[in-house]
Enzyme design. Structure first.
Site, short mmCIF file in Angstrom:
data_model
loop_
_atom_site.label_atom_id
_atom_site.label_comp_id
_atom_site.label_asym_id
_atom_site.label_seq_id
_atom_site.Cartn_x
_atom_site.Cartn_y
_atom_site.Cartn_z
N HIS A 46 0.86 -1.19 0.00
CA HIS A 46 0.00 0.00 0.00
C HIS A 46 0.89 1.24 0.00
O HIS A 46 1.84 1.31 0.78
CB HIS A 46 -0.90 0.00 1.24
CG HIS A 46 -2.03 0.97 1.16
ND1 HIS A 46 -1.85 2.33 1.22
CD2 HIS A 46 -3.37 0.78 1.00
CE1 HIS A 46 -3.03 2.93 1.10
NE2 HIS A 46 -3.97 2.01 0.97
N ARG B 36 -6.16 10.15 -0.85
CA ARG B 36 -5.84 10.59 -2.21
C ARG B 36 -7.10 10.66 -3.05
O ARG B 36 -7.23 11.54 -3.91
CB ARG B 36 -4.81 9.64 -2.84
CG ARG B 36 -3.39 9.85 -2.31
CD ARG B 36 -2.44 8.76 -2.78
NE ARG B 36 -2.72 7.50 -2.11
CZ ARG B 36 -2.81 6.33 -2.71
NH1 ARG B 36 -2.61 6.22 -4.01
NH2 ARG B 36 -3.07 5.24 -2.01
#
Lengths: 249, 646
Positions: free
Chosen positions: B260, B276
């Protein structure tokens, strides 16, 4: 002491409650361990270091180690807290650790919160009492985003048991629903998907183990690691309970 | 006191979302279901899923035009064509039902607010008018590698809300959950699985559970990376190692390990992709948004494998930020504002405060790519049946079903747990209702005796040397340094040899504590050899796969090679062997032909046969393996336009 300043490494002293109910030889006592403090050290790191380097019989519970799963409630210097997010820098050099009271002891710092919470969920029927069966072909029922936010707020409880352990009533009345249980009740009460009416809530909320059994000291609100609005939850349930009374008169 | 032998119809190992949803399906069909769980089920790692669950409802403006077919295409591209496309299609079609079912179970999904809404998109603040007619429907946020906004969410606690809702159904149905119980071996006769030998983590007692059907739902194997993982401390990969131990059931694509992009540095705690998705930036030490140049189209929202590689490259190029705990990059979500951060990203706000001592409204977050998800697992067919053994199923992250191929898209795992729980749960119920419990108690007591003997032998072992914990730490270092984001032949060979050395060392490791009861050190010593075998399987799979696909990236073979490697790794571990045996099968029937993903490199080695030829070979292989009976041919599910395109 600031979190950045570690001019001299502290030697931490842990005084930990020990008892293994599975061992006939074991008697409740306190063991002392010493380790060097490291930057950003949490009780998760400290306890694992002790177990892995000094006494591999030490029992405690961690899972997510990020204050999400609720596994690691313990008494830190006499106050319930999550071990994973307790930084040693915020503690004195000598740290006293005990298991949470009000729950059955499994061993050392490990207690059986799972059974307590399952029983609470069964007693309060903590699930959506649906009005219609699920229709896989239908779009979702609408809900305002404000209401979704409000339900989510109540849903944030991680069932760590800190509020139960801190509660003067729960410690003498094992049937008291305590803040975690009553918060769960309130969460379903405000959810319009739950079809229960006031008469069905009556016994749960107003009974001898419901909201009026609370002694009002609200330690639960002080110790809740998720900062749930427990004062408001209790006030809401009391108001609702009075409303029920008027309705039933 | 637990009896030595208990029985049930359907036994589910693991109390996370996939296992619980599966148990619900079985119980609703009238089967007696029992769940074994290492922890109270609400503490399972599903609760740590933060940002969202992918389902193509298409309810908000940026989701307009979304449908299961677009979701399917995104999933296959995300997988770098490693996925079984039939499974990806079943998944995408069922995901909206799964999300709506969770709403029915009580999940407070974030809803569309009709009228003006402010979003951050590709670095810009944008105002969008959400349709008033969609007010109150489940809304979406953006995630990586998707053509549309598709992730349904409840703040940054989506997994928590989902797990609590599903567990409340488990309570409602009165399903027995035995928490603090660990499965330590499967009871089987070489053809059929009859349950498990389990160990109680309260008392240390071992007992047998016999069942008509056994479901492995134990999650991923992230902890073979030691502390270099976002995973909970309980993600040992237990189910995968139980299956591997049979010598019969293979594991699929174990080398497909996801990193990740944004784990908090250095603790490794997950910071959701939703940061994000909601408009957060990645920055290097010069404050540059390096992803804009690296991926002009998707920027920070390319797939996780692609973003993680760009981040590691950025760090290797000397643009990381130095810290006493190694180099990291910045995740900048300050511009989203404190109100957004304390509502829609509340859990991120809390994690930053509690574990980094920062306020993300004012400070940037130190992040670093970290092991996160196991695409590999127990190889099962479309019904969730383990290859080679009747009555054994696997579901969720523990399984290689295989909708993720070599890279999972964010939000697809949460959706998989519920979809697969429903689909596989129905098959399990069907199988169990037609089967009778094979109460072959001698089989169970033999397995129990063997397990007891193993524990006694461990306790009796004497000598010096490193503890199991020290060997675990050594394994983590090998895995992160040699089987990480950038891999190469020399490192992998060295990893294989080092892990073999650790397996040997572990077989002689001596326990420090030999007392009665749960004995946490004994519990770890019993499970750790399985973790070592999984680690060796990952490393050997990675060494053999001389191409780059999704999260498996070989610097010495940087191209995806559809000519030779459009396949899935299968790993068996024969009894008494010192290493797994690798073989390969086609990825499955291809609907969407291999091509460019829309992000990452556009270079690859093309297939040298037509998709039609490939698919013919798949049908032949499936028929010879006898695994197609219950599944309709993919061609019948493809829209007409797509059939013609292929």
């Amino acid at each position: 002491m600031s979190r950045e300043a570690f001019e001299t490494v502290r030697r931490l002293r842990f005084e930990i409650f020990r008892f293994n109910p599975e061992d006939p030889e074991s008697k409740p006592h306190i063991d002392t361990f010493e380790i060097d403090e490291r930057p950003y050290m949490t009780l998760y790191m400290a306890l694992n270091e002790i177990r892995e380097t000094q006494d591999s019989s030490l029992q405690f519970d961690f899972a997510c180690r990020s204050a999400i799963c609720g596994s690691c409630g313990m008494m830190v210097n006499g106050r319930p807290a999550l071990g994973c997010r307790t930084l040693t820098v915020d503690l004195s050099e000598t740290v006293h650790l005990h298991p949470l009271p009000a729950f059955k002891l499994i061993g050392d710092l490990s207690v059986d919160t799972g059974t307590w919470f399952r029983q609470m969920a069964e007693r309060t029927e903590a699930w959506i009492h649906e009005q219609l069966p699920f229709d896989k072909d239908a779009p979702e029922e609408r809900m305002s985003d404000d209401l979704a936010d409000a339900i989510y707020e109540g849903d944030r409880c991680i069932e760590c048991g800190c509020c139960v352990a801190s509660c003067g009533v729960a410690n003498v009345n094992p049937d008291f629903l305590a803040a975690a249980g009553l918060n769960r009740v309130a969460r379903f009460m405000i959810d319009p998907r739950d079809g229960r009416d006031d008469s069905e809530w009556y016994d749960v909320v107003k009974g001898p183990d419901g909201v009026f059994a609370c002694g009002g000291m609200m330690a639960c609100a002080d110790v809740c690691p998720k900062a749930l609005p427990l004062l408001e939850v209790y006030a809401y349930l009391r108001r609702r309970a009075l409303g029920m009374k008027f309705l039933s008169d | 006191m637990t009896p030595q032998l208990i029985t049930t119809d359907v036994l589910v190992i693991g109390g996370g979302l996939a296992g619980e949803r599966c148990a619900i399906e079985a119980a609703a069909a009238g089967q007696e279901a029992m769940i074994l769980s290492l922890v109270p089920p609400r503490r399972s790692h599903s609760c740590a899923a933060q940002g969202g669950m992918q389902a193509a409802l298409g309810n908000c403006v940026k989701a307009e035009g979304d449908n299961p077919h677009v979701h399917f295409l995104d999933t296959v591209r995300g997988s770098d064509w490693g996925a079984d496309q039939e499974v990806a299609r079943i998944f995408a079609e069922e995901a909206p039902v799964a999300v709506r079912e969770l709403a029915h179970f009580g999940v407070p999904w974030t809803r569309v607010r009709g009228g003006k809404n402010k979003y951050f998109i590709r670095g810009e603040s944008v105002e969008i008018d959400e349709l008033l007619e969609n007010d109150g429907l489940i809304t979406h946020r953006d995630f990586g590698g998707t053509a549309k906004w598709r992730a349904c969410y409840a703040a940054a606690g989506t997994g928590h809300a989902a797990l609590y809702a599903v567990d409340s159904e488990v309570v409602r149905l009165g399903i027995t959950v035995r928490d603090r119980v660990e499965a330590i071996s499967l009871i089987h006769d070489g053809n059929r699985c009859n349950g498990v030998i389990a160990r109680c983590l309260r008392t240390g007692l071992q007992f047998a559970v016999m069942a008509k059907a056994t479901v492995i739902a134990t999650g991923g194997y992230g902890r073979i990376y030691g502390g270099y993982t976002t995973n909970a401390t309980i993600n040992y990969g237990t189910g995968a190692s139980l299956a591997l131990d049979t010598g019969i059931v293979p594991l699929g694509n174990m080398e497909a390990v996801q990193f990740h992009p944004t784990a908090l540095s250095p603790s490794g705690i997950l910071i959701t992709e939703g940061c994000r998705g909601d408009g957060g930036f990645l920055r290097d030490k010069n404050m540059d948004r390096f992803m804009v140049e690296a991926e002009p189209e998707k920027q920070e929202l390319a797939s996780r494998d692609v973003v993680s590689r760009h981040m590691m490259q950025c760090i290797q190029d000397g643009n990381g930020i130095d810290s006493p705990n190694g180099r990291h990059l910045w995740l900048d979500i300050r511009h989203l504002g404190e109100k957004h951060l304390t509502t829609k990203l509340l859990e991120v706000f809390d994690i930053c405060r509690d574990f980094a001592g920062i306020n993300p409204a004012h400070d940037m977050i130190p992040v670093r790519p970290t092991q996160h998800y196991s695409m590999g697992g127990v190889r099962v067919n479309k019904d969730g049946e383990a290859y080679g053994m009747a009555g054994l199923y696997a579901v969720g992250e523990a399984a290689c079903w295989d909708m993720h191929g070599f890279n999972r898209l964010g939000g697809n795992s949460l959706a998989e747990t519920l979809v697969a729980g429903r689909v596989v749960g129905a098959r399990v119920a069907e199988y169990a209702s037609g089967a009778i419990l094979q109460a072959n108690t001698s089989l169970a007591f033999d397995a129990l005796g063997a397990a007891e003997q193993r524990a006694q032998a461990l306790l009796a072992r004497e000598g010096n040397g490193r503890s199991v914990y020290e060997i675990r730490d050594a394994l983590g270092e090998v895995m992160i340094s040699k089987v990480g984001i950038f891999r190469n032949g020399a490192d992998l060979e060295s990893a294989v040899s080092e892990i073999k050395g650790l397996i040997d060392e572990c077989s002689r490791a001596v326990l420090r504590h030999k007392g009665p009861g749960a004995n946490p050190e004994l519990a770890f010593a019993l499970r750790f050899p399985g973790m070592l075998r999984l680690a060796l399987t990952v490393a050997m799979g990675a060494l053999a796969r001389s191409e780059s696909r999704g999260a498996h990236f070989r610097t010495d073979f940087p191209l995806r090679n559809d000519r030779e490697w459009l396949n899935r790794t299968l790993a068996h571990w024969q009894p008494d062997a010192s290493a797994p045996t690798l073989s390969y099968e086609p990825v499955g029937l291809i609907g969407l032909p291999p091509g460019h993903r829309g992000y990452g490199s556009d270079e690859r080695i093309e297939m040298d046969q037509s998709v039609g030829q490939y698919n013919d070979a798949v049908v032949d292989a499936q028929e010879s393996a006898g695994r197609l009976a219950s599944v309709e041919a993919m061609g019948s599910r493809l829209p007409q336009s797509e059939r013609e395109a292929t």
